[in-house]
Design a protein around this motif. Structure first.
Motif, PDB file in Angstrom:
ATOM      1  N   SER A  11       0.826  -1.202   0.000  1.00  0.00           N
ATOM      2  CA  SER A  11       0.000   0.000   0.000  1.00  0.00           C
ATOM      3  C   SER A  11       0.864   1.258   0.000  1.00  0.00           C
ATOM      4  CB  SER A  11      -0.907   0.010   1.233  1.00  0.00           C
ATOM      5  OG  SER A  11      -1.758   1.133   1.214  1.00  0.00           O
ATOM      6  N   LEU A  12       0.496   2.203  -0.852  1.00  0.00           N
ATOM      7  CA  LEU A  12       1.206   3.485  -0.913  1.00  0.00           C
ATOM      8  C   LEU A  12       0.646   4.456   0.117  1.00  0.00           C
ATOM      9  CD1 LEU A  12       1.110   3.930  -4.787  1.00  0.00           C
ATOM     10  CD2 LEU A  12       3.135   3.409  -3.423  1.00  0.00           C
ATOM     11  N   SER A  13       1.501   5.275   0.697  1.00  0.00           N
ATOM     12  CA  SER A  13       1.028   6.347   1.581  1.00  0.00           C
ATOM     13  C   SER A  13       0.743   7.574   0.719  1.00  0.00           C
ATOM     14  CB  SER A  13       2.075   6.676   2.647  1.00  0.00           C
ATOM     15  OG  SER A  13       3.186   7.320   2.055  1.00  0.00           O
ATOM     16  N   LEU A  14      -0.031   8.507   1.244  1.00  0.00           N
ATOM     17  CA  LEU A  14      -0.332   9.731   0.499  1.00  0.00           C
ATOM     18  C   LEU A  14       0.922  10.559   0.279  1.00  0.00           C
ATOM     19  CD1 LEU A  14      -3.726  10.743   2.137  1.00  0.00           C
ATOM     20  CD2 LEU A  14      -3.310   9.394   0.068  1.00  0.00           C
ATOM     21  N   PRO A  23       5.637  18.117 -11.234  1.00  0.00           N
ATOM     22  CA  PRO A  23       5.312  19.495 -10.827  1.00  0.00           C
ATOM     23  C   PRO A  23       4.079  20.062 -11.543  1.00  0.00           C
ATOM     24  CG  PRO A  23       7.664  19.270 -11.188  1.00  0.00           C
ATOM     25  CD  PRO A  23       7.038  17.975 -11.632  1.00  0.00           C
ATOM     26  N   ASP A  24       3.917  19.769 -12.838  1.00  0.00           N
ATOM     27  CA  ASP A  24       2.750  20.294 -13.540  1.00  0.00           C
ATOM     28  C   ASP A  24       1.460  19.640 -13.052  1.00  0.00           C
ATOM     29  OD1 ASP A  24       3.727  17.947 -14.762  1.00  0.00           O
ATOM     30  OD2 ASP A  24       2.678  18.396 -16.638  1.00  0.00           O
ATOM     31  N   GLU A  25       1.539  18.385 -12.604  1.00  0.00           N
ATOM     32  CA  GLU A  25       0.360  17.719 -12.054  1.00  0.00           C
ATOM     33  C   GLU A  25      -0.018  18.334 -10.702  1.00  0.00           C
ATOM     34  OE1 GLU A  25      -1.288  13.247 -10.954  1.00  0.00           O
ATOM     35  OE2 GLU A  25       0.714  13.452 -11.794  1.00  0.00           O
ATOM     36  N   LYS A  26       0.978  18.719  -9.913  1.00  0.00           N
ATOM     37  CA  LYS A  26       0.710  19.355  -8.617  1.00  0.00           C
ATOM     38  C   LYS A  26       0.016  20.701  -8.797  1.00  0.00           C
ATOM     39  CE  LYS A  26       4.417  17.114  -6.084  1.00  0.00           C
ATOM     40  NZ  LYS A  26       5.519  17.252  -5.156  1.00  0.00           N
ATOM     41  N   ILE A  57      -4.117  16.692  -3.224  1.00  0.00           N
ATOM     42  CA  ILE A  57      -3.385  16.004  -2.164  1.00  0.00           C
ATOM     43  C   ILE A  57      -2.582  17.058  -1.409  1.00  0.00           C
ATOM     44  CG2 ILE A  57      -1.358  15.470  -3.550  1.00  0.00           C
ATOM     45  CD1 ILE A  57      -1.461  12.624  -2.265  1.00  0.00           C
ATOM     46  N   GLY A  58      -2.454  16.893  -0.100  1.00  0.00           N
ATOM     47  CA  GLY A  58      -1.697  17.886   0.649  1.00  0.00           C
ATOM     48  C   GLY A  58      -1.565  17.550   2.114  1.00  0.00           C
ATOM     49  N   SER A  59      -0.928  18.451   2.829  1.00  0.00           N
ATOM     50  CA  SER A  59      -0.705  18.318   4.264  1.00  0.00           C
ATOM     51  C   SER A  59      -1.875  18.924   5.022  1.00  0.00           C
ATOM     52  CB  SER A  59       0.590  19.032   4.635  1.00  0.00           C
ATOM     53  OG  SER A  59       0.692  19.159   6.029  1.00  0.00           O
ATOM     54  N   LEU A  60      -2.331  18.236   6.044  1.00  0.00           N
ATOM     55  CA  LEU A  60      -3.412  18.768   6.880  1.00  0.00           C
ATOM     56  C   LEU A  60      -2.944  19.970   7.692  1.00  0.00           C
ATOM     57  CD1 LEU A  60      -5.123  15.503   8.095  1.00  0.00           C
ATOM     58  CD2 LEU A  60      -6.122  17.262   6.650  1.00  0.00           C
TER      59      LEU A  60
END
Length: 123
Positions: A11-14, A23-26, A57-60
């Motif tokens: 399983s992958l972590s976030l 970078p362009d996807e982010k 996707i990101g940091s809480l």
């Protein structure tokens, strides 16, 4: 290796998913990325599987979505929103150990984290 250890291994972590995004996807938050992921929801009634793409996707700690502001950032570190094949979205959070869980927002002040989710790259 036990079945449970094998499940965690694959399983992958976030944070792992975020680190491999281009970078362009982010910069495209809100739009689905290119990579397809398989999400396995480990419910009491049995596991179900969905396929989807990351839309955000990101940091809480930095800037959590409004739906997750009630979540404890000392327990959960990252979040991701996936757009599934049926066009619905699902919210996933990562705990400090790297385990991923389904998050259900039940209003501004209540978030439930009912079960684990395993994430793999769709092959």
């Amino acid at each position: 290796m036990s079945k449970r250890e094998d499940q965690r291994e694959s399983s992958l972590s976030l944070s792992e998913i975020d680190s491999t995004r281009a970078p362009d996807e982010k910069q495209m938050d809100g739009k689905s990325g290119e990579m397809l992921y398989q999400l396995k929801f480990h419910k009491r009634q049995g596991a179900t599987t969905e396929v989807g793409k990351v839309t955000e996707i990101g940091s809480l700690e930095d800037s959590p979505p409004v739906d997750l502001q009630a979540l404890q950032t000392d327990t959960y570190t990252h979040y991701a929103i996936f757009r599934l094949k049926d066009r619905s979205t699902t919210l996933i959070v990562q705990d400090e150990s790297g385990n991923t869980h389904k998050a259900l927002s039940l209003g501004k002040d209540t978030v439930k984290v009912p079960y684990k989710v395993s994430i793999t790259i769709q092959s």
